[in-house]
Structures are given as structure tokens and as C-alpha cells.
Design a protein around this motif. Structure first.
Motif, PDB file in Angstrom:
ATOM      1  N   ALA A  84       0.826  -1.205   0.000  1.00 37.69           N
ATOM      2  CA  ALA A  84       0.000   0.000   0.000  1.00 37.69           C
ATOM      3  C   ALA A  84       0.862   1.256   0.000  1.00 37.69           C
ATOM      4  O   ALA A  84       0.475   2.282  -0.552  1.00 37.69           O
ATOM      5  N   THR A  85       2.024   1.155   0.619  1.00 37.46           N
ATOM      6  CA  THR A  85       2.920   2.317   0.627  1.00 37.46           C
ATOM      7  C   THR A  85       3.348   2.686  -0.784  1.00 37.46           C
ATOM      8  O   THR A  85       3.490   3.859  -1.119  1.00 37.46           O
ATOM      9  N   VAL A  86       3.549   1.686  -1.614  1.00 36.04           N
ATOM     10  CA  VAL A  86       3.902   1.926  -3.013  1.00 36.04           C
ATOM     11  C   VAL A  86       2.686   2.437  -3.773  1.00 36.04           C
ATOM     12  O   VAL A  86       2.758   3.379  -4.558  1.00 36.04           O
ATOM     13  N   ALA A  87       1.548   1.790  -3.528  1.00 33.00           N
ATOM     14  CA  ALA A  87       0.334   2.122  -4.274  1.00 33.00           C
ATOM     15  C   ALA A  87      -0.160   3.525  -3.963  1.00 33.00           C
ATOM     16  O   ALA A  87      -0.848   4.145  -4.779  1.00 33.00           O
ATOM     17  N   SER A  88       0.181   4.024  -2.771  1.00 30.44           N
ATOM     18  CA  SER A  88      -0.316   5.345  -2.395  1.00 30.44           C
ATOM     19  C   SER A  88       0.318   6.433  -3.259  1.00 30.44           C
ATOM     20  O   SER A  88      -0.248   7.511  -3.414  1.00 30.44           O
ATOM     21  N   HIS A  89       1.501   6.163  -3.780  1.00 34.44           N
ATOM     22  CA  HIS A  89       2.095   7.080  -4.753  1.00 34.44           C
ATOM     23  C   HIS A  89       1.547   6.726  -6.126  1.00 34.44           C
ATOM     24  O   HIS A  89       1.639   5.581  -6.547  1.00 34.44           O
ATOM     25  N   HIS A  90       1.011   7.715  -6.803  1.00 32.87           N
ATOM     26  CA  HIS A  90       0.472   7.458  -8.134  1.00 32.87           C
ATOM     27  C   HIS A  90       1.577   6.937  -9.051  1.00 32.87           C
ATOM     28  O   HIS A  90       2.624   7.551  -9.187  1.00 32.87           O
ATOM     29  N   HIS A  91       1.311   5.808  -9.653  1.00 33.43           N
ATOM     30  CA  HIS A  91       2.311   5.221 -10.542  1.00 33.43           C
ATOM     31  C   HIS A  91       1.636   4.270 -11.515  1.00 33.43           C
ATOM     32  O   HIS A  91       0.432   4.048 -11.453  1.00 33.43           O
ATOM     33  N   HIS A  92       2.442   3.708 -12.395  1.00 34.36           N
ATOM     34  CA  HIS A  92       1.900   2.761 -13.378  1.00 34.36           C
ATOM     35  C   HIS A  92       2.792   1.536 -13.448  1.00 34.36           C
ATOM     36  O   HIS A  92       3.680   1.377 -12.614  1.00 34.36           O
ATOM     37  N   HIS A  93       2.537   0.682 -14.427  1.00 34.48           N
ATOM     38  CA  HIS A  93       3.268  -0.588 -14.457  1.00 34.48           C
ATOM     39  C   HIS A  93       3.818  -0.919 -15.839  1.00 34.48           C
ATOM     40  O   HIS A  93       3.268  -0.507 -16.858  1.00 34.48           O
ATOM     41  N   PHE A  94       4.884  -1.667 -15.806  1.00 37.38           N
ATOM     42  CA  PHE A  94       5.477  -2.200 -17.027  1.00 37.38           C
ATOM     43  C   PHE A  94       5.344  -3.709 -16.980  1.00 37.38           C
ATOM     44  O   PHE A  94       5.706  -4.337 -15.987  1.00 37.38           O
ATOM     45  N   HIS A  95       4.822  -4.264 -18.042  1.00 35.89           N
ATOM     46  CA  HIS A  95       4.640  -5.719 -18.095  1.00 35.89           C
ATOM     47  C   HIS A  95       5.619  -6.315 -19.083  1.00 35.89           C
ATOM     48  O   HIS A  95       5.582  -5.997 -20.277  1.00 35.89           O
ATOM     49  N   CYS A  96       6.473  -7.195 -18.612  1.00 41.49           N
ATOM     50  CA  CYS A  96       7.399  -7.883 -19.506  1.00 41.49           C
ATOM     51  C   CYS A  96       6.677  -9.061 -20.133  1.00 41.49           C
ATOM     52  O   CYS A  96       6.233  -9.979 -19.437  1.00 41.49           O
ATOM     53  N   THR A  97       6.588  -9.042 -21.444  1.00 39.50           N
ATOM     54  CA  THR A  97       5.847 -10.097 -22.144  1.00 39.50           C
ATOM     55  C   THR A  97       6.619 -11.407 -22.182  1.00 39.50           C
ATOM     56  O   THR A  97       6.052 -12.443 -22.520  1.00 39.50           O
ATOM     57  N   ALA A  98       7.900 -11.348 -21.833  1.00 38.53           N
ATOM     58  CA  ALA A  98       8.707 -12.571 -21.864  1.00 38.53           C
ATOM     59  C   ALA A  98       8.600 -13.336 -20.551  1.00 38.53           C
ATOM     60  O   ALA A  98       8.291 -14.524 -20.539  1.00 38.53           O
ATOM     61  N   CYS A  99       8.833 -12.655 -19.435  1.00 37.79           N
ATOM     62  CA  CYS A  99       8.832 -13.351 -18.146  1.00 37.79           C
ATOM     63  C   CYS A  99       7.526 -13.128 -17.382  1.00 37.79           C
ATOM     64  O   CYS A  99       7.355 -13.670 -16.292  1.00 37.79           O
ATOM     65  N   ASP A 100       6.636 -12.337 -17.949  1.00 42.03           N
ATOM     66  CA  ASP A 100       5.304 -12.108 -17.376  1.00 42.03           C
ATOM     67  C   ASP A 100       5.337 -11.401 -16.022  1.00 42.03           C
ATOM     68  O   ASP A 100       4.405 -11.477 -15.245  1.00 42.03           O
TER      69      ASP A 100
END
Lengths: 126, 126
Positions: free
Chosen positions: A73-89
Motif C-alpha cells: 500500500a505504501t507503493v500504491a499510495s504514490h500514483h504510478h503505473h506498471h510495465f509488463h514484460c511479455t517474456a517473463c510475465d
DNA sequence: TAACTAATGACAACGAAATGTCATTTTGTA
DNA sequence: TACAAAATGACATTTCGTTGTCATTAGTTA
């Protein structure tokens, strides 16, 4: 269910979140925590995550075309986004946000949230 | 499976795509097409969508925390994003893109695609 | 129109994710 | 240390989306 006990299993799941530093799936949590607690059951991971969610320590992250991930939650409380690696998922945190999204919203629509998922290859897979 | 026949059911599904003008779930397609063809089976909708995908007329869209949506390939060929109404659970097309996403990518990562989902209330629900 | 066969639709069945169950283990307390 | 109960983990079960099956229906061609 009101009282809580400190168990090796819960601590191992918590440690997995701390050391990973990125959103984790139940499967990933199970694999990581199992390094600390052998014979860890998946059922217990589900329960640990549920409890951490109820404690407000962990939040769920819905991702396109995949099962939920969970992050601190400490991470989520800062607005951010995600990177998805299509190789290792695996998913990684992206800090920053393009902004200016209000301009994209059609007339009459009310923008409340947004979610950006970049995809490609992570540094390990590239 | 090589030959194809023009059936009321397939035409109804195609018409649903045309008139809706937004990404549709199987459930939505079923409901919309059933207005034209009573007693339309869900199984047939799955097959129609599959066939339209193989023809290249329709593409699948993965969305966070939900079943796939499908949209016309002509729409999908233009880079765009989606708005998800949290009240009626419908998706809408968003034209435009914030851009400048390369700056968000960590060192060593290779950006290939991205997906943006705005959410809130659509004009009908607001 | 007749015949061939693709397509339909009802039902069963599947796979994956998540939850229910319960005997056993383990934690915290008396 | 011993006890009460929370927690575990193995297994069964549910749920949801999707696909398999197959007798029946309905396009297409001769």
C-alpha cells in the motif's frame, strides 16, 4: 478472526513483498515465500494476502488479461503505473505519469481514475 | 470449415459491432444480437466472434479485471484507448494518446506497446 | 425442389483462479 | 508446561469464461 498471530508463513509473504519491490501474483508470492517456509501451501498465501489487504498493507492490482497482482500500500499510495514484460510475465513499477488525460475524455464523461500499462521486455529479458 | 455460409446469426453479430461502435463483451454481443435473432445461443456468439477474428474483421481487447472485449479491426487499426464506465461496465473508445511514454521506461527496458484505460462514469451514468 | 453439409443451440465438460472444509499443527497465554 | 484457539495445508468444491459434442436446423448448390 479478530486476533492475529505472527506466523512464519505470514512473515514470509510480507518479506516477499518487501524484497521484490514490484507487484506480485499469488503464484509469485508462493514461490518467493516458499524459499523461506518449505511446504508452504497456496491456500495459505491466499489467506495471508487477504489478511494484509484487510490490514491495509497490501492492495490488489488488476491487470489486462491476467490474474490479479498485489503490491504494498505504501507503493500504491504514490500514483504510478506498471510495465509488463511479455517474456517473463513480471510486472514492474513505473514512476511518473503522462498527464493531460482530461483532454482525452469525451463530453459528458466523468474521469475518475486511469491505468497505464506499458509492455515490452524488461532489462533481464532484453 | 473452409466454406462459410451467411446466417442470420452471424449477420446479427456483425450488425451489433457496427451499431454499437464500441468494444463489446460476448455477453453484450449476445444481448444485442438476440434483438435480431431470437433464441440466439451464446455458443453461436462465441463461434461468430471467432470467425470474424479469423477473417480479420474483429480483434480481441484484454481489459483489466474482466473478460475480453471485441472490437472492429478498422477501429483497432487506429491507435486509441478505452474508457471504462464503472457503473454500467461498458467500454468506450477514446481517441488520442498522451504520448511521451518513452521517458517513463526504466533503463534497459524495451517499450513495445502500451495500454491506457480511463475509468469513471459515462455520459449516460453521470 | 432435393440433397449435401455448414451452422446452430442445448448441454456437458473443461481450465484456471479462488474459496470452503476440516483434521492437524502451532502460536500465544494462563 | 499445558491448554484454547488461530492458523495451516491438503483436498474438495465453486465460479466464470470458454470449448467440446452432437442431434437438429437451415444455407447453398445442382
Amino acid at each position: 478472526m479478530t486476533l492475529q498471530r505472527t506466523t512464519k508463513q505470514l512473515q514470509a509473504v510480507q518479506a516477499a513483498f518487501e524484497t521484490a519491490g514490484r507487484p506480485l501474483s499469488i503464484e509469485e508470492l508462493h514461490a518467493l515465500a516458499a524459499e523461506q517456509v518449505t511446504s508452504l501451501g497456496v491456500r495459505t498465501v491466499y489467506r495471508a494476502v487477504r489478511r494484509l489487504q484487510e490490514l491495509g498493507d497490501v492492495v490488489a492490482v488488476s491487470v489486462p488479461g491476467g490474474s490479479d497482482r498485489y503490491e504494498l500500500a505504501t507503493v500504491a499510495s504514490h500514483h504510478h503505473h506498471h510495465f509488463h514484460c511479455t517474456a517473463c510475465d513480471r510486472f514492474f513499477d513505473i514512476h511518473g505519469c503522462p498527464g493531460g488525460l482530461h483532454k482525452l475524455v469525451p463530453e459528458g464523461f466523468q474521469l475518475e481514475h486511469h491505468e497505464l500499462t506499458l509492455s515490452g521486455l524488461c532489462d533481464s529479458c532484453a
